[in-house]
Design an enzyme around this catalytic site. Structure first.
Site, PDB file in Angstrom:
ATOM      1  N   CYS A  81       0.596  -1.304  -0.023  1.00 65.06           N
ATOM      2  CA  CYS A  81       0.076  -0.150   0.002  1.00 65.06           C
ATOM      3  C   CYS A  81       0.700   1.253  -0.047  1.00 65.06           C
ATOM      4  O   CYS A  81       0.378   2.351   0.090  1.00 65.06           O
ATOM      5  CB  CYS A  81      -0.974  -0.150   1.353  1.00 65.06           C
ATOM      6  SG  CYS A  81      -0.061   0.125   2.791  1.00 65.06           S
ATOM      7  N   CYS A 129      -2.261  -1.470   6.052  1.00 64.51           N
ATOM      8  CA  CYS A 129      -2.795  -2.597   5.429  1.00 64.51           C
ATOM      9  C   CYS A 129      -2.989  -3.810   5.969  1.00 64.51           C
ATOM     10  O   CYS A 129      -3.541  -5.003   5.609  1.00 64.51           O
ATOM     11  CB  CYS A 129      -2.378  -2.742   3.823  1.00 64.51           C
ATOM     12  SG  CYS A 129      -0.699  -3.433   3.625  1.00 64.51           S
ATOM     13  N   CYS A 149      13.634  -6.873  11.996  1.00 63.69           N
ATOM     14  CA  CYS A 149      13.998  -8.043  10.847  1.00 63.69           C
ATOM     15  C   CYS A 149      13.053  -7.937   9.978  1.00 63.69           C
ATOM     16  O   CYS A 149      11.878  -8.931  10.150  1.00 63.69           O
ATOM     17  CB  CYS A 149      14.493  -9.233  11.617  1.00 63.69           C
ATOM     18  SG  CYS A 149      15.396 -10.169  10.673  1.00 63.69           S
TER      19      CYS A 149
END
Length: 160
Positions: A81, A129, A149
């Site tokens: 997004c 999103c 990470c």
């Protein structure tokens, strides 16, 4: 470090309990995200690898993302997004094979607890999103001590 029988049994018991009572469960309620698409639409919008990571919570193989070696100034955004997630100023070399950061941008990411490996971990997702990005750990550098990470395939880099 030598593991005593008592410590081994304690660790094994804790792991078994987490596996039995939490494996595959999400510790947080489902959230309504600002950007939503049907599963079929996500598959059209994303590459197969990005779809597996962002929508199915997969993990890319280490050392496969070009973003791991990205050194330019800029912003890392969600591949789903385009939400701004991380600044290049917080990126560091963790030696893990995935792009790592010590802090996200404000309002860029959310977290939840997952038990997919039998023990609780903090999963990181896009705040807009809900796309899976990776996990955060408490073994990063100062000033936060965090290591976000991230799966490179879940992000795009915007130079500048």
């Amino acid at each position: 470090m030598k593991l005593s029988k008592r410590n081994f049994l304690s660790f094994a018991s804790a792991g078994a309990a987490a596996f039995i009572f939490g494996c595959g469960k999400d510790a947080t309620a489902k959230v309504n995200f600002a950007v939503t698409y049907s599963d079929a639409e996500w598959q059209k919008r994303l590459s197969p690898a990005a779809y597996r990571v962002l929508r199915q919570e997969d993990t890319e193989r280490p050392y496969t993302s070009p973003l791991n070696a990205e050194k330019r100034k800029g912003t890392f955004v969600c591949a789903g997004c385009k939400t701004r997630l991380f600044s290049s100023t917080t990126k560091f070399e963790s030696g893990t094979g995935w792009p790592s950061f010590y802090a996200p941008l404000a309002a860029g990411v959310g977290t939840k607890t997952d038990y997919k490996i039998g023990l609780p971990r903090t999963e990181v997702h896009c705040a807009r999103c809900g796309g899976h990005l990776g996990h955060v750990f408490n073994d990063g550098p100062k000033p936060t001590g965090k290591r976000y990470c991230m799966n490179g395939v879940a992000m795009k880099f915007v130079p500048g």
